[in-house]
Design an enzyme around this catalytic site. Structure first.
Site, PDB file in Angstrom:
ATOM      1  N   GLU A 124     -17.834 -16.701 154.601  1.00  0.00           N
ATOM      2  CA  GLU A 124     -18.217 -17.390 155.095  1.00  0.00           C
ATOM      3  C   GLU A 124     -16.813 -18.643 155.644  1.00  0.00           C
ATOM      4  O   GLU A 124     -17.329 -19.325 157.019  1.00  0.00           O
ATOM      5  CB  GLU A 124     -19.371 -18.450 154.749  1.00  0.00           C
ATOM      6  CG  GLU A 124     -20.768 -17.965 154.334  1.00  0.00           C
ATOM      7  CD  GLU A 124     -21.568 -18.434 153.716  1.00  0.00           C
ATOM      8  OE1 GLU A 124     -21.194 -19.408 153.124  1.00  0.00           O
ATOM      9  OE2 GLU A 124     -22.581 -17.774 152.999  1.00  0.00           O
ATOM     10  N   HIS A 173     -14.366 -17.027 150.651  1.00  0.00           N
ATOM     11  CA  HIS A 173     -15.570 -16.514 150.307  1.00  0.00           C
ATOM     12  C   HIS A 173     -16.353 -16.229 151.664  1.00  0.00           C
ATOM     13  O   HIS A 173     -15.041 -16.571 152.495  1.00  0.00           O
ATOM     14  CB  HIS A 173     -17.135 -17.864 150.315  1.00  0.00           C
ATOM     15  CG  HIS A 173     -17.948 -17.157 150.271  1.00  0.00           C
ATOM     16  ND1 HIS A 173     -18.987 -17.682 151.384  1.00  0.00           N
ATOM     17  CD2 HIS A 173     -18.752 -17.249 149.394  1.00  0.00           C
ATOM     18  CE1 HIS A 173     -19.758 -17.000 151.141  1.00  0.00           C
ATOM     19  NE2 HIS A 173     -20.373 -16.334 149.655  1.00  0.00           N
TER      20      HIS A 173
HETATM   21  C1  PEP Z   1     -22.763 -15.580 148.129  1.00  0.00           C
HETATM   22  O1  PEP Z   1     -23.809 -16.700 148.858  1.00  0.00           O
HETATM   23  O2  PEP Z   1     -21.919 -15.463 147.869  1.00  0.00           O
HETATM   24  C2  PEP Z   1     -24.226 -15.387 148.341  1.00  0.00           C
HETATM   25  C3  PEP Z   1     -24.014 -13.647 147.641  1.00  0.00           C
HETATM   26  O3  PEP Z   1     -24.729 -15.615 148.775  1.00  0.00           O
HETATM   27  P1  PEP Z   1     -26.887 -14.461 148.748  1.00  0.00           P
HETATM   28  O4  PEP Z   1     -26.577 -14.098 147.389  1.00  0.00           O
HETATM   29  O5  PEP Z   1     -27.558 -16.135 149.466  1.00  0.00           O
HETATM   30  O6  PEP Z   1     -26.539 -13.563 149.641  1.00  0.00           O
END
Ligand code: PEP
Length: 252
Positions: free
Chosen positions: A97, A95
């Site tokens: 993050e 991901h």
């Molecule tokens: C995610 O964390 O993968 C994501 C897409 O977050 P959001 O839907 O909040 O943009």
């Protein structure tokens, strides 16, 4: 025909009690859904209780991360077999993050995917460009780099077990969704990559999710795109109404 898959990435949200409450509500709301695969990815400490809460339902469990070693002196890490043991089906890998805050690279993503597959977990591999990369016209180059590195040494058979999540970093948690056309363009690029690396059948079979501010209001137009097979949902997966509506809106 690819079956749509909607997965909720709960990130660092919800304790055990809140997790079970949300899952009980989702089970009721989504009990009739058979034409969309549904997954939720709560925090590690809630996974055991989450597995019990969804037992026998059409909701499957995923983890948000995994390590590549089976055991040893790796303080703070969790092994693939441990996730399998407690009932995880999926695991999110790479991901943005994790790439941004925890130093994950294509190399670690690749090791994690291989380890997950050895233990029967289905990886959801996240890829996507940052805003400045898009503005500099580097979107496809970034996707190519993430795909080449993340899928290095992955066989065709194993590729069929991997879900790719295209998540433009500028759309994650920002409320700014990619337009359906932007998403389709990236998804087509990814499918063409798979065609070149593997073959037409593999490319046609692999599911590619879109992620980035997916909401009940935009899921249908996104899902109407040819190469879009579902969504990885962050913020909107934390509420029963919004997540259920997204799942229902994903029916093709
Ligand atoms: C995610 O964390 O993968 C994501 C897409 O977050 P959001 O839907 O909040 O943009």
């Amino acid at each position: 025909m690819r079956k749509p898959i909607i997965a909720g990435n709960w990130k660092l949200n919800k304790n055990i009690k809140e997790t079970v409450e949300l899952l009980e509500a989702l089970k009721k709301e989504l009990a009739d859904i058979k034409d969309v695969d549904i997954a939720v990815c709560p925090v590690f400490t809630s996974l055991v209780d989450a597995a019990k809460a969804i037992e026998g339902s059409n909701i499957k469990l995923g983890a948000q991360n995994v390590y590549w070693e089976d055991s040893g002196a790796y303080t703070g890490e969790i092994a693939p077999a441990m996730l399998k043991e407690i009932g995880c089906t999926y695991v999110i890998i790479g991901h943005s993050e994790r790439r941004t805050y925890f130093g994950e690279s294509n190399e670690t993503v690749n090791k994690k995917i291989k380890a997950a597959l050895v233990h029967g977990l289905l990886p959801i591999m996240c890829i996507g460009e940052r805003l400045e990369e898009r503005e500099q016209g580097k979107t496809f180059a970034v996707l190519e780099d993430h795909l080449q590195g993340g899928l290095e040494g992955i066989s065709a058979d194993d590729m069929l077990k991997i879900i790719i999540a295209y998540e433009p970093v500028w759309a994650i948690g920002t409320g700014k969704t990619a337009t359906p056309q932007q998403a389709q363009e990236a998804h087509k690029y990814i499918r063409d990559f798979l065609k070149k690396k593997y073959n037409e059948d593999i490319a046609a079979a692999v599911r590619i999710q879109y992620g980035g501010s997916v909401k009940p209001a935009n899921i249908s137009e996104l899902m109407a795109q040819e190469d879009l097979d579902g969504a990885l949902v962050g913020g909107a997966s934390l509420k029963v109404d919004s997540f259920s509506q997204i799942v229902k809106g994903a029916r093709k």
